[in-house]
Scaffold this motif. Sequence first.
Motif, PDB file in Angstrom:
ATOM      1  N   ARG A 106      13.933   3.328  10.025  1.00 49.36           N
ATOM      2  CA  ARG A 106      15.177   3.699   9.364  1.00 49.36           C
ATOM      3  C   ARG A 106      15.248   5.187   9.041  1.00 49.36           C
ATOM      4  N   GLY A 107      14.476   5.983   9.722  1.00 48.61           N
ATOM      5  CA  GLY A 107      14.526   7.424   9.500  1.00 48.61           C
ATOM      6  C   GLY A 107      13.316   7.918   8.743  1.00 48.61           C
ATOM      7  N   PRO A 108      12.955   9.197   8.920  1.00 54.36           N
ATOM      8  CA  PRO A 108      11.737   9.728   8.318  1.00 54.36           C
ATOM      9  C   PRO A 108      11.866  10.130   6.860  1.00 54.36           C
ATOM     10  N   SER A 109      13.084  10.237   6.329  1.00 55.45           N
ATOM     11  CA  SER A 109      13.214  10.763   4.964  1.00 55.45           C
ATOM     12  C   SER A 109      14.300  10.053   4.165  1.00 55.45           C
ATOM     13  N   VAL A 110      14.465   8.743   4.383  1.00 57.47           N
ATOM     14  CA  VAL A 110      15.462   7.965   3.632  1.00 57.47           C
ATOM     15  C   VAL A 110      14.806   7.484   2.341  1.00 57.47           C
ATOM     16  N   GLY A 154       0.780  -1.233   0.000  1.00 61.81           N
ATOM     17  CA  GLY A 154       0.000   0.000   0.000  1.00 61.81           C
ATOM     18  C   GLY A 154       0.807   1.276   0.000  1.00 61.81           C
ATOM     19  N   TYR A 155       2.117   1.177  -0.158  1.00 60.03           N
ATOM     20  CA  TYR A 155       2.954   2.379  -0.179  1.00 60.03           C
ATOM     21  C   TYR A 155       2.983   3.042  -1.551  1.00 60.03           C
ATOM     22  N   LEU A 156       2.735   2.268  -2.597  1.00 61.74           N
ATOM     23  CA  LEU A 156       2.832   2.777  -3.963  1.00 61.74           C
ATOM     24  C   LEU A 156       1.533   2.483  -4.700  1.00 61.74           C
ATOM     25  N   THR A 157       0.957   3.516  -5.315  1.00 58.28           N
ATOM     26  CA  THR A 157      -0.293   3.339  -6.068  1.00 58.28           C
ATOM     27  C   THR A 157      -0.053   3.292  -7.573  1.00 58.28           C
ATOM     28  N   ALA A 183       7.483   6.418  -1.792  1.00 54.49           N
ATOM     29  CA  ALA A 183       6.991   5.162  -1.215  1.00 54.49           C
ATOM     30  C   ALA A 183       8.077   4.494  -0.373  1.00 54.49           C
ATOM     31  N   VAL A 184       9.315   4.513  -0.867  1.00 58.60           N
ATOM     32  CA  VAL A 184      10.427   3.927  -0.110  1.00 58.60           C
ATOM     33  C   VAL A 184      10.658   4.701   1.182  1.00 58.60           C
ATOM     34  N   ALA A 185      10.532   6.027   1.123  1.00 58.84           N
ATOM     35  CA  ALA A 185      10.709   6.835   2.331  1.00 58.84           C
ATOM     36  C   ALA A 185       9.679   6.447   3.390  1.00 58.84           C
ATOM     37  N   ALA A 186       8.438   6.212   2.975  1.00 62.63           N
ATOM     38  CA  ALA A 186       7.393   5.793   3.920  1.00 62.63           C
ATOM     39  C   ALA A 186       7.682   4.400   4.466  1.00 62.63           C
ATOM     40  N   PHE A 187       8.149   3.496   3.587  1.00 59.62           N
ATOM     41  CA  PHE A 187       8.503   2.135   4.011  1.00 59.62           C
ATOM     42  C   PHE A 187       9.635   2.191   5.038  1.00 59.62           C
TER      43      PHE A 187
END
Length: 337
Positions: free
Chosen positions: A155-159, A128-131, A145-149
């Motif tokens: 692993r950090g809020p903005s990686v 559900g991270y990528l539509t 989507a990777v940043a949210a994952f």
Amino acid sequence: MVLTGLLVVPLLGLGGWWAVARAENPTRSAADVDAVVVPVTHEDVRARATVSLTVGDVPGREVTGTVTGTVTAAPVAGSTYDTGDELLRVDDRPVRAMVSGAPLWRALGPGDVGADVRRLQEMLATLGYLTAAPDGRYGERTARAVAAFNRDGGRGPSVREMDPASVVWIGPEPLVVAEVLVAVGGVVGPGVPVVRGPARPDVVEVTEPPGGVDGAGAFGGAAHVVVGDVEVPYVPGSGAITSPEDAQAVRTALAPATEGTAQVVAAEASRVALVPASALVNGADGTVCVYAGLGAEPTVVTPLGGGVGSAQLPADLPLGEVLANPGRVVPDRPCAS
């Protein structure tokens, strides 16, 4: 006479040098190569890969670690793990399961392209991270989507880059853990066995090339194993033919041997663009490009397969012709993503 000789010899040498300098240089002439531009053709192809077969009992799938550290939460025997499930924790960070046809084999970030990017996008879409539809290109939507994952994985809020150590590949389907091979407090690292799935008795083991059959083309989720005149269904990445009827058919085709080679063939043909293999240029950053002509900008491509003489590219390649000999005429603009 001696003085005359001393004067004549240098003059003869100078005259010889002048004659050679004015003569046509065959080496230089051979180096002048014209640009060769050829049309791009299209064809419907079924991806193929060579595999090894072994008849007999297949031990349970062994899942190995991807990150170095101390186990702070171990898998649970008897549990079933699917994409996104936390398989274990290492140094108090979750390592989540990934179900796909092949693992992530490199760190991924914006600008990357390839089959591994598509597998990452499929995982993100499942969770559900990528539509957006997976397209194998690491763009802005994939980065978000990777940043949210990564945020949800501690692993950090903005990686915005994907570290393959944040997931562990468990195969092409959910895994039932038959045996846990690590314990809390133990140390794991890349390649260290973590869990083992249930054994599969009396089946045909299929050993794929390193990285899976996806490296040879676009197989999707369905294929066939072909041994002589026998063709049976096969799920790429599964590593075994488990249907009793299909396994028996392969045994008969291999008999009296219990080992052999076979072809895995994609169940459906896909449209591809065909260009000469010599048209591909590898950039310093790993990017692959083709050129429409000598003065054209590089077009970044994702090879899908091919052979010695030709390469298969996505059918939507936005070029009608390509430079066939970029390695000899050296295009003005280097290949880079």
